[in-house]
Scaffold this motif. Structure first.
Motif, PDB file in Angstrom:
ATOM      1  N   LEU A   1       0.875  -1.173   0.000  1.00  0.00           N
ATOM      2  CA  LEU A   1       0.000   0.000   0.000  1.00  0.00           C
ATOM      3  C   LEU A   1       0.910   1.220   0.000  1.00  0.00           C
ATOM      4  O   LEU A   1       1.761   1.362   0.886  1.00  0.00           O
ATOM      5  N   ALA A   2       0.764   2.085  -0.996  1.00  0.00           N
ATOM      6  CA  ALA A   2       1.620   3.263  -1.120  1.00  0.00           C
ATOM      7  C   ALA A   2       0.772   4.526  -1.162  1.00  0.00           C
ATOM      8  O   ALA A   2      -0.138   4.639  -1.991  1.00  0.00           O
ATOM      9  N   LEU A   3       1.079   5.458  -0.282  1.00  0.00           N
ATOM     10  CA  LEU A   3       0.351   6.721  -0.168  1.00  0.00           C
ATOM     11  C   LEU A   3       1.335   7.860  -0.342  1.00  0.00           C
ATOM     12  O   LEU A   3       2.440   7.811   0.202  1.00  0.00           O
ATOM     13  N   TRP A   4       0.941   8.891  -1.091  1.00  0.00           N
ATOM     14  CA  TRP A   4       1.835  10.042  -1.169  1.00  0.00           C
ATOM     15  C   TRP A   4       1.057  11.328  -1.413  1.00  0.00           C
ATOM     16  O   TRP A   4      -0.060  11.321  -1.908  1.00  0.00           O
ATOM     17  N   TRP A   5       1.706  12.426  -0.991  1.00  0.00           N
ATOM     18  CA  TRP A   5       1.140  13.769  -1.139  1.00  0.00           C
ATOM     19  C   TRP A   5       2.244  14.746  -1.532  1.00  0.00           C
ATOM     20  O   TRP A   5       3.323  14.744  -0.925  1.00  0.00           O
ATOM     21  N   ASN A   6       1.971  15.584  -2.531  1.00  0.00           N
ATOM     22  CA  ASN A   6       2.788  16.761  -2.782  1.00  0.00           C
ATOM     23  C   ASN A   6       2.393  17.838  -1.779  1.00  0.00           C
ATOM     24  O   ASN A   6       1.241  18.298  -1.777  1.00  0.00           O
ATOM     25  N   VAL A   7       3.319  18.247  -0.928  1.00  0.00           N
ATOM     26  CA  VAL A   7       3.051  19.274   0.076  1.00  0.00           C
ATOM     27  C   VAL A   7       4.052  20.410  -0.123  1.00  0.00           C
ATOM     28  O   VAL A   7       5.245  20.141  -0.321  1.00  0.00           O
ATOM     29  N   PRO A   8       3.621  21.689  -0.094  1.00  0.00           N
ATOM     30  CA  PRO A   8       4.582  22.787  -0.184  1.00  0.00           C
ATOM     31  C   PRO A   8       5.662  22.639   0.884  1.00  0.00           C
ATOM     32  O   PRO A   8       5.359  22.387   2.053  1.00  0.00           O
ATOM     33  N   ASP A   9       6.910  22.737   0.476  1.00  0.00           N
ATOM     34  CA  ASP A   9       8.025  22.499   1.392  1.00  0.00           C
ATOM     35  C   ASP A   9       8.055  23.574   2.475  1.00  0.00           C
ATOM     36  O   ASP A   9       8.301  24.748   2.185  1.00  0.00           O
TER      37      ASP A   9
END
Length: 255
Positions: A137-145
């Motif tokens: 199961l792979a989860l990811w998010w682009n979040v402002p650094d």
């Protein structure tokens, strides 16, 4: 936090699906390399269920790496954009809380920017059920650094003005949430940093695709963006914005 229910935020994407398809950023190769390294297998040749696939941004990139991807998307507007852009991709209208698939059919269950719309007590056991032994199961998010000064300042401005801003996010907390469920999973969390250069208009369009802006009235949203444009021109006077991202990725391998 706004009085609107979470379901209203989740449903808001269907009204902006076309903009979402063109304005949202993709993901760097390093993200998929991290997923493959933690999972201990490549995406090439893997059977992937991409849940909350939206307009298919992650779906397309995984297919380009050789994965056999089935997109799973509950929203009519988002699914319509995915069908238009990737007509050959199998698409199932469902969500992660009740996956309409047999047990043990997937090598990966992925969520790109979408797992926070599920109930972990339901979606994680469902992922475990449909995964093969050793699947991930792979989860990811682009979040402002947050370590980049201008991005942190923008974040502060929006927290003051926008009800529900990042109110449903689970990036950087997902690993702990999964571990607390006590399922047979080996959980790893990692960060991947990257940047992209876009016009100021493209940056504002990207912001407009987030649920906390999509639920606002047009007048309120436009006023916020007029002010934000003025703030950003102080930092990027040539009108080109360098967007810094920290991709929060969590991979849980089925034991």
């Amino acid at each position: 936090m706004t009085n609107l229910p979470q379901s209203a935020f989740a449903a808001s994407f269907n009204s902006i699906a076309a903009l979402y398809a063109t304005a949202r950023p993709g993901y760097p190769p390093a993200l998929f390399e991290a997923v493959e390294e933690i999972a201990g297998r490549p995406l090439a040749g893997a059977d992937v269920l991409d849940v909350g696939a939206g307009t298919g941004i992650g779906t397309r990139l995984m297919r380009e790496r050789g994965a056999r991807v089935t997109a799973v998307e509950p929203g009519a507007g988002m699914a319509g954009e995915l069908r238009a852009g990737q007509p050959g991709v199998p698409l199932v209208r469902a969500d992660g809380n009740a996956l309409p698939f047999a047990s043990g059919v997937a090598d990966f269950v992925t969520y790109a920017q979408a797992w926070h719309w599920t109930d972990p007590a339901r979606s994680v056991p469902e992922a475990v059920r449909v995964l093969r032994e050793g699947g991930a199961l792979a989860l990811w998010w682009n979040v402002p650094d947050p370590e980049v000064e201008w991005a942190a300042a923008q974040d502060d401005r929006f927290r003051e003005r926008v009800a529900g801003y990042h109110g449903f996010g689970r990036s950087h907390t997902s690993a702990g949430i999964i571990e607390e469920l006590g399922l047979p999973l080996r959980v790893t969390q990692q960060d991947v940093r990257w940047t992209r250069r876009v016009s100021l208009d493209a940056h504002l369009a990207n912001l407009a695709t987030h649920s906390y802006f999509a639920v606002l009235g047009e007048q309120e949203r436009d006023a916020i963006f007029v002010d934000e444009r003025a703030q950003l021109l102080k930092v990027f006077p040539d009108g080109t914005v360098e967007e810094p991202y920290r991709v929060d990725v969590t991979v849980a391998v089925k034991r």
